[in-house]
Write a protein that holds these residues in place. Sequence first.
Motif, mmCIF file in Angstrom:
data_model
loop_
_atom_site.group_PDB
_atom_site.id
_atom_site.type_symbol
_atom_site.label_atom_id
_atom_site.label_comp_id
_atom_site.label_asym_id
_atom_site.label_seq_id
_atom_site.Cartn_x
_atom_site.Cartn_y
_atom_site.Cartn_z
ATOM 1 N N ALA A 52 0.839 -1.198 0.000
ATOM 2 C CA ALA A 52 0.000 0.000 0.000
ATOM 3 C C ALA A 52 0.878 1.254 0.000
ATOM 4 O O ALA A 52 0.560 2.253 -0.666
ATOM 5 N N LEU A 53 1.989 1.202 0.714
ATOM 6 C CA LEU A 53 2.917 2.324 0.728
ATOM 7 C C LEU A 53 3.525 2.531 -0.655
ATOM 8 O O LEU A 53 3.646 3.671 -1.135
ATOM 9 N N ALA A 54 3.877 1.446 -1.325
ATOM 10 C CA ALA A 54 4.392 1.548 -2.697
ATOM 11 C C ALA A 54 3.339 2.187 -3.609
ATOM 12 O O ALA A 54 3.660 3.028 -4.464
ATOM 13 N N ALA A 55 2.075 1.806 -3.409
ATOM 14 C CA ALA A 55 0.989 2.370 -4.220
ATOM 15 C C ALA A 55 0.846 3.870 -3.972
ATOM 16 O O ALA A 55 0.644 4.654 -4.911
ATOM 17 N N GLU A 56 0.939 4.294 -2.713
ATOM 18 C CA GLU A 56 0.835 5.720 -2.399
ATOM 19 C C GLU A 56 1.955 6.513 -3.069
ATOM 20 O O GLU A 56 1.731 7.622 -3.564
ATOM 21 N N ILE A 57 3.152 5.953 -3.044
ATOM 22 C CA ILE A 57 4.292 6.645 -3.664
ATOM 23 C C ILE A 57 4.056 6.781 -5.168
ATOM 24 O O ILE A 57 4.251 7.861 -5.752
ATOM 25 N N ALA A 58 3.629 5.701 -5.803
ATOM 26 C CA ALA A 58 3.378 5.749 -7.254
ATOM 27 C C ALA A 58 2.234 6.716 -7.573
ATOM 28 O O ALA A 58 2.301 7.479 -8.540
ATOM 29 N N GLU A 59 1.201 6.696 -6.747
ATOM 30 C CA GLU A 59 0.077 7.624 -6.944
ATOM 31 C C GLU A 59 0.554 9.072 -6.869
ATOM 32 O O GLU A 59 0.121 9.926 -7.658
ATOM 33 N N SER A 60 1.440 9.364 -5.925
ATOM 34 C CA SER A 60 1.918 10.738 -5.756
ATOM 35 C C SER A 60 2.670 11.251 -6.973
ATOM 36 O O SER A 60 2.792 12.450 -7.179
ATOM 37 N N ARG A 61 3.187 10.323 -7.787
ATOM 38 C CA ARG A 61 3.895 10.695 -9.021
ATOM 39 C C ARG A 61 3.022 10.474 -10.251
ATOM 40 O O ARG A 61 3.518 10.444 -11.383
ATOM 41 N N ALA A 62 1.723 10.311 -10.014
ATOM 42 C CA ALA A 62 0.737 10.125 -11.095
ATOM 43 C C ALA A 62 1.043 8.905 -11.955
ATOM 44 O O ALA A 62 0.660 8.845 -13.128
ATOM 45 N N LYS A 63 1.707 7.929 -11.389
ATOM 46 C CA LYS A 63 1.958 6.662 -12.078
ATOM 47 C C LYS A 63 0.834 5.705 -11.668
ATOM 48 O O LYS A 63 1.015 4.773 -10.879
ATOM 49 N N PHE A 64 -0.338 5.957 -12.218
ATOM 50 C CA PHE A 64 -1.529 5.286 -11.727
ATOM 51 C C PHE A 64 -1.577 3.799 -12.074
ATOM 52 O O PHE A 64 -2.123 3.001 -11.305
ATOM 53 N N ASP A 65 -1.010 3.411 -13.224
ATOM 54 C CA ASP A 65 -0.994 1.984 -13.560
ATOM 55 C C ASP A 65 -0.191 1.201 -12.530
ATOM 56 O O ASP A 65 -0.631 0.150 -12.047
ATOM 57 N N ALA A 66 0.987 1.734 -12.189
ATOM 58 C CA ALA A 66 1.826 1.065 -11.187
ATOM 59 C C ALA A 66 1.143 1.109 -9.825
ATOM 60 O O ALA A 66 1.138 0.121 -9.078
ATOM 61 N N ALA A 67 0.537 2.261 -9.504
ATOM 62 C CA ALA A 67 -0.143 2.398 -8.211
ATOM 63 C C ALA A 67 -1.257 1.367 -8.077
ATOM 64 O O ALA A 67 -1.425 0.751 -7.017
ATOM 65 N N LEU A 68 -2.005 1.167 -9.163
ATOM 66 C CA LEU A 68 -3.109 0.211 -9.111
ATOM 67 C C LEU A 68 -2.594 -1.219 -8.966
ATOM 68 O O LEU A 68 -3.182 -2.026 -8.231
ATOM 69 N N ARG A 69 -1.480 -1.540 -9.634
ATOM 70 C CA ARG A 69 -0.902 -2.883 -9.478
ATOM 71 C C ARG A 69 -0.489 -3.128 -8.028
ATOM 72 O O ARG A 69 -0.752 -4.177 -7.455
ATOM 73 N N TYR A 70 0.176 -2.131 -7.462
ATOM 74 C CA TYR A 70 0.629 -2.280 -6.078
ATOM 75 C C TYR A 70 -0.549 -2.409 -5.109
ATOM 76 O O TYR A 70 -0.542 -3.241 -4.209
ATOM 77 N N ILE A 96 -7.433 5.821 -6.403
ATOM 78 C CA ILE A 96 -6.714 5.676 -7.670
ATOM 79 C C ILE A 96 -7.699 5.452 -8.810
ATOM 80 O O ILE A 96 -7.548 6.008 -9.915
ATOM 81 N N LEU A 97 -8.738 4.672 -8.548
ATOM 82 C CA LEU A 97 -9.750 4.434 -9.585
ATOM 83 C C LEU A 97 -10.464 5.731 -9.964
ATOM 84 O O LEU A 97 -10.738 5.972 -11.151
ATOM 85 N N PHE A 98 -10.768 6.573 -8.979
ATOM 86 C CA PHE A 98 -11.369 7.876 -9.285
ATOM 87 C C PHE A 98 -10.467 8.673 -10.219
ATOM 88 O O PHE A 98 -10.941 9.314 -11.169
#
Length: 324
Positions: A52-70, A96-98
């Motif tokens: 979940a922490l990895a997803a938050e980091i990816a989300e913060s950089r607008a890397k939503f595909d990676a964030a969703l995988r994590y 992330i889905l929003f």
Amino acid sequence: MSLKTDLTSADLNEIRRSALGAADPLGVAAELADAVDAGRLADQADAGYALALAAEIAESRAKFDAALRYVDRAVEAYGTRDDSETGAARALRARILFQTGHDDEAMAELEPLRPLLTRYPDASAYLSSALDIGKRARLAEQWLTEAVQSTLAERDSAEPANAEDAGQLFFLLQQRHRIRHAIGLPHDNHDNLAERLETRLANATAAEAATEHELVFFPQAEFERLRAKWPAATAYGESFDEHRAHLETELVRLAGAGRVGLAVLPGALDGLTGDPAEAKTRAAYARQLAASSRRISWPPERNAACWCGSGNKYKKCCLPRSRG
């Protein structure tokens, strides 16, 4: 960046605080996922948290595909757990889905989480945040209002009776107030309750802090040195017997009020800066001692050595002092 082997929960908390300032935050996110895959967590139960922490980091950089995988992996790692951490991961997935235009999927993720609002105080933060990101602030306000009303109805009281319940309700009210302010809704009775609870909790915190100086304990040799240096400073007691009797009485009082984990804070003259006749000096010294790990747990067993260091059994030393 290469993360260490056997990452503990404390390590993950530190990464949460520092990752966004790292030179390569996305690399940190990838390392976290690799640590899960390679079994490099000290406690494998932290896998969901790390992902979940990895997803938050990816989300913060607008890397939503990676964030969703994590985050999908995080939710899978949590499995059937029905707790706040799992809810936070699922709310993150909705967030992330929003942001990727999958509003219906996001709402399908959030709707089952509504009961968490009355069970876990922090749920009000991550659920309202997700709805806010999904441009559903008014729905967030509705959910929070219903949660407040449900919480008050369950307790059958206009205001919670104890500090723990007050703190939980205040957290919920605080998030509701934040949302209402953002969408321009007027102050209402629940906002008034939030203000009363804020004052009450602040006073309780101040009162608890004010009693800390009552728990500072000077062993006999240190107490005698203290009295010799500052004979007019009698706040800790005129004599060692009075000093430890006051402490025992205060500890008994706090235990009777429901405080747990009680301990005395061993002091030493060399660590005391300023005149102990002044309340601010005593309070500052108590805070200093409270921040250290040096403390003497109370109460000891009746037949164990007394906490005051006399060498006598507790039942024949300080235990009777609170009854005098």
